[in-house]
Design a protein around this motif. Structure first.
Motif, PDB file in Angstrom:
ATOM      1  N   ARG A  90       3.134  -0.884   5.775  1.00  0.00           N
ATOM      2  CA  ARG A  90       4.141   0.179   5.674  1.00  0.00           C
ATOM      3  C   ARG A  90       4.965   0.085   4.392  1.00  0.00           C
ATOM      4  O   ARG A  90       5.596   1.054   3.980  1.00  0.00           O
ATOM      5  CB  ARG A  90       5.071   0.124   6.884  1.00  0.00           C
ATOM      6  CG  ARG A  90       5.847  -1.175   7.014  1.00  0.00           C
ATOM      7  CD  ARG A  90       6.660  -1.243   8.309  1.00  0.00           C
ATOM      8  NE  ARG A  90       7.308  -2.537   8.477  1.00  0.00           N
ATOM      9  CZ  ARG A  90       6.745  -3.573   9.092  1.00  0.00           C
ATOM     10  NH1 ARG A  90       5.512  -3.466   9.570  1.00  0.00           N
ATOM     11  NH2 ARG A  90       7.397  -4.712   9.232  1.00  0.00           N
ATOM     12  N   GLN A  92       3.761  -0.619   1.239  1.00  0.00           N
ATOM     13  CA  GLN A  92       3.016   0.076   0.185  1.00  0.00           C
ATOM     14  C   GLN A  92       3.437  -0.338  -1.228  1.00  0.00           C
ATOM     15  O   GLN A  92       3.671   0.513  -2.095  1.00  0.00           O
ATOM     16  CB  GLN A  92       3.138   1.593   0.366  1.00  0.00           C
ATOM     17  CG  GLN A  92       2.599   2.080   1.701  1.00  0.00           C
ATOM     18  CD  GLN A  92       2.628   3.589   1.844  1.00  0.00           C
ATOM     19  OE1 GLN A  92       2.866   4.312   0.883  1.00  0.00           O
ATOM     20  NE2 GLN A  92       2.395   4.082   3.051  1.00  0.00           N
ATOM     21  N   THR A 115      -1.135   2.128  10.785  1.00  0.00           N
ATOM     22  CA  THR A 115      -1.262   3.587  10.859  1.00  0.00           C
ATOM     23  C   THR A 115      -2.307   4.068   9.847  1.00  0.00           C
ATOM     24  O   THR A 115      -2.641   3.352   8.896  1.00  0.00           O
ATOM     25  CB  THR A 115       0.070   4.282  10.530  1.00  0.00           C
ATOM     26  OG1 THR A 115       0.387   4.060   9.142  1.00  0.00           O
ATOM     27  CG2 THR A 115       1.208   3.768  11.406  1.00  0.00           C
ATOM     28  N   GLU A 117      -1.755   6.144   7.553  1.00  0.00           N
ATOM     29  CA  GLU A 117      -1.062   6.186   6.257  1.00  0.00           C
ATOM     30  C   GLU A 117      -1.079   4.808   5.591  1.00  0.00           C
ATOM     31  O   GLU A 117      -1.237   4.706   4.365  1.00  0.00           O
ATOM     32  CB  GLU A 117       0.371   6.668   6.443  1.00  0.00           C
ATOM     33  CG  GLU A 117       0.503   8.124   6.854  1.00  0.00           C
ATOM     34  CD  GLU A 117       0.169   8.385   8.316  1.00  0.00           C
ATOM     35  OE1 GLU A 117      -0.112   9.558   8.659  1.00  0.00           O
ATOM     36  OE2 GLU A 117       0.170   7.421   9.124  1.00  0.00           O
TER      37      GLU A 117
END
Length: 284
Positions: A90, A92, A115, A117
């Protein structure tokens, strides 16, 4: 294309499991030992150890063995160096991915991919933008281009490196292996959606310890953890995606091989019973 540079990808493509430990970066004795060991890869641990790129560079340089390169007739290292980065999916943090790749690693373990993403961002950070006529445009690469140290370490010129420093198997000729850790129940529940978003993610590392924590089991094994591992494994099997385990010993190595795990991580012992038994079971 020339012969594989990433021995782990070659093993997975041939249907054989690869074996390797975590090691701390920065130890010359560890680097010289692992480079001539029976392991197939090493993952330098920068998630739970200090994030020190100089230590990572030192370890990779001391893994180089000119005699081994000469006698093998190949630029491929006998033991493939990889790294686990500290940032969770998360977060990134693309700059970390860029810098470890520029040092010359052949694979990255991405923690806490929970996820779609998270997975997309991991692959984007590890890729350059592809040529306009390339069939594998997505996910669009975001890696900055300054691979001077990696060129020297891989032994390639710039055009050769650009062609081969892509993620496998999204690019069948790629030599960079993304290893996405599925280590929470959120990640297990979202794994079908993750593989919808990135059908060719590299490898899914099903990690029992953090799975146990996320299930309220305080890091201990048990039926809830076993069921979560089984669910993740079955999703990978249904999608034809390679999967691995970072917790392998004599108590489970036979089971993991029979279940189709292709990336197995015994401890970093100089003499490992689990490694020897695993290689025997794999016909290696």
């Amino acid at each position: 294309m020339a012969a594989r540079l990433n021995n782990v990808i070659e093993l997975i493509e041939s249907g054989k499991p690869a074996f390797g430990p975590f090691l701390p970066a920065g130890s010359i004795p560890d680097a010289t030992w692992i480079s001539s060991s029976s392991y197939d890869f090493v993952v330098y641990e920068l998630e739970h150890n200090a994030f020190n790129l100089s230590d990572l560079s030192l370890s990779l340089q001391y893994m180089l063995n000119r005699r081994q390169i000469l006698e093998s007739g190949s630029l491929a290292p006998a033991v493939t160096p990889m790294v686990r980065i500290p940032v969770n999916g998360r977060e990134q943090s693309q700059w970390i991915v860029k810098q470890v790749l520029d040092i010359g690693v052949y694979g990255i373990v991405f923690p806490m991919i929970n996820t779609p993403e998270d997975a997309i961002a991991a692959l984007q950070a590890a890729r350059y933008i592809q040529a306009e006529d390339a069939p594998d445009q997505e996910p669009i690469g975001r890696r900055g281009h300054a691979p001077g140290n990696a060129l020297r370490y891989w032994g390639l010129d710039q055009p050769e490196y650009f062609d081969r420093a892509d993620v496998w198997p999204l690019d069948p000729d790629g030599e960079v292996l993304p290893i996405l850790q599925c280590e929470t129940i959120e990640g297990v529940n979202n794994l079908p959606a993750i593989l919808d978003a990135v059908p060719s993610p590299g490898l899914i590392l099903i990690s029992e310890s953090d799975l146990s924590v996320s299930l309220g089991q305080k890091g201990a094994p048990g039926p809830l953890v076993d069921d979560a591992v089984r669910r993740a494994r079955e999703v990978c099997q249904e999608r034809g995606v390679p999967y691995g385990s970072p917790q392998v010993d004599m108590s489970n190595v036979e089971q993991r091989i029979s279940e189709g795990f292709s990336f197995l991580m015994p401890g970093a012992a100089r003499v490992s019973e689990a490694l020897n038994r695993g290689r025997e079971l794999a016909g290696r």
